[in-house]
Design an enzyme around this catalytic site. Structure first.
Site, PDB file in Angstrom:
ATOM      1  N   LYS A  83      54.308  17.545 -13.787  1.00  0.00           N
ATOM      2  CA  LYS A  83      53.685  16.473 -14.571  1.00  0.00           C
ATOM      3  C   LYS A  83      54.504  16.258 -15.835  1.00  0.00           C
ATOM      4  O   LYS A  83      54.756  17.212 -16.590  1.00  0.00           O
ATOM      5  CB  LYS A  83      52.267  16.923 -14.931  1.00  0.00           C
ATOM      6  CG  LYS A  83      51.224  15.841 -14.877  1.00  0.00           C
ATOM      7  CD  LYS A  83      49.864  16.510 -15.021  1.00  0.00           C
ATOM      8  CE  LYS A  83      48.784  15.531 -15.259  1.00  0.00           C
ATOM      9  NZ  LYS A  83      47.518  16.196 -15.569  1.00  0.00           N
TER      10      LYS A  83
HETATM   11  C1  E4P Z   1      44.801  13.986 -15.543  1.00  0.00           C
HETATM   12  O1  E4P Z   1      45.698  14.454 -14.901  1.00  0.00           O
HETATM   13  C2  E4P Z   1      44.255  14.565 -16.772  1.00  0.00           C
HETATM   14  O2  E4P Z   1      44.317  15.963 -16.669  1.00  0.00           O
HETATM   15  C3  E4P Z   1      42.820  14.230 -16.984  1.00  0.00           C
HETATM   16  O3  E4P Z   1      42.292  13.404 -15.985  1.00  0.00           O
HETATM   17  C4  E4P Z   1      42.450  13.880 -18.380  1.00  0.00           C
HETATM   18  O4  E4P Z   1      41.085  13.639 -18.434  1.00  0.00           O
HETATM   19  P1  E4P Z   1      40.272  13.586 -19.824  1.00  0.00           P
HETATM   20  O5  E4P Z   1      40.545  12.273 -20.456  1.00  0.00           O
HETATM   21  O6  E4P Z   1      38.828  13.708 -19.405  1.00  0.00           O
HETATM   22  O7  E4P Z   1      40.749  14.746 -20.628  1.00  0.00           O
END
Ligand code: E4P
Length: 219
Positions: A83
């Protein structure tokens, strides 16, 4: 449509993997920090539990260090999707890792223009954050609609739309209607998908009526 769970909690991942409906996992540095576990060990253990991609995020912001981190993460398992943040350096890392055959998930996407850049960089996944857009009064699902529409017009774009920052089942339903490839959801949202009061009520009635027959199927 693929379901990923958005957590680094191994117990939660094991529980949800047992449903047979889990296709992968996404983590981020905040989720890993919550576990208090060593990151590399944790990611390796998650890869043992699920069949599909496991997103593990780099923690540097400059090109060279991000690339080295991504290469190290990718060595953990072929299931790893590295990522990277949607920055110029992150996209450069994406292009290189993707060319080397590593899946890359480009994260922190908040515009259709950013999603086009990620597709051009060869990302396996683009992660638009719908909940965080809703939080600031912008239409998160509108962004998913735009990206799905744009990607569908270019067959050479193979990037999958991974709807992230999902807060409730309506986000999932709207994503499915738009044909998004993947939704990553926190464990509580996945559990909410199963329930309906009429299912519980109907089942209780069926069980009560069946008992009155005095029969069993297995004897
Ligand atoms: C995606 O890969 C992120 O880890 C995640 O969906 C972020 O979500 P949040 O906005 O609830 O922290």
């Amino acid at each position: 449509m693929k379901f990923f769970v958005d957590t680094a909690d191994l117990q939660e991942i094991q529980d949800l993997a047992a449903t047979g409906l889990l296709d992968g996992v996404t983590t981020n540095p905040s989720l890993v920090a919550k576990t208090g576990r060593p990151f590399l060990d944790l990611v390796a253990e998650i890869c043992e539990v699920v069949e599909g991609p496991v997103s593990a995020e780099v923690t540097a912001t400059d090109f060279e260090t991000m690339l080295a981190e991504g290469q190290k993460l990718a060595k953990i398992s072929p299931k790893i999707a590295v990522k990277v943040p949607l920055t110029p350096a992150g996209l450069k890392v994406c292009k290189q890792l993707s060319a080397d055959g590593t899946m890359v998930n480009v994260t922190l996407c908040f515009s259709a223009a950013q999603a086009i850049l990620a597709a051009k960089a060869g990302a396996a996944f683009i992660s638009p954050f719908v909940g965080r857009l809703d939080d600031v009064g912008t239409d998160g699902m509108g962004l998913i609609a735009d990206i799905c529409q744009i990607y569908s017009r270019y067959p050479s774009f193979t990037t999958e739309v991974l709807v992230a920052s999902v807060r409730h089942p309506m986000h999932l339903i709207a994503s499915a209607k738009l044909g998004a490839h993947v939704a990553t959801m926190p464990p509580n949202v996945i559990r909410l998908l199963f329930g309906h009061p009429l299912t519980d009520k109907g089942l209780a009635q069926f069980m009560a009526d069946w008992q009155k027959t005095g029969q069993t199927i297995l004897s």
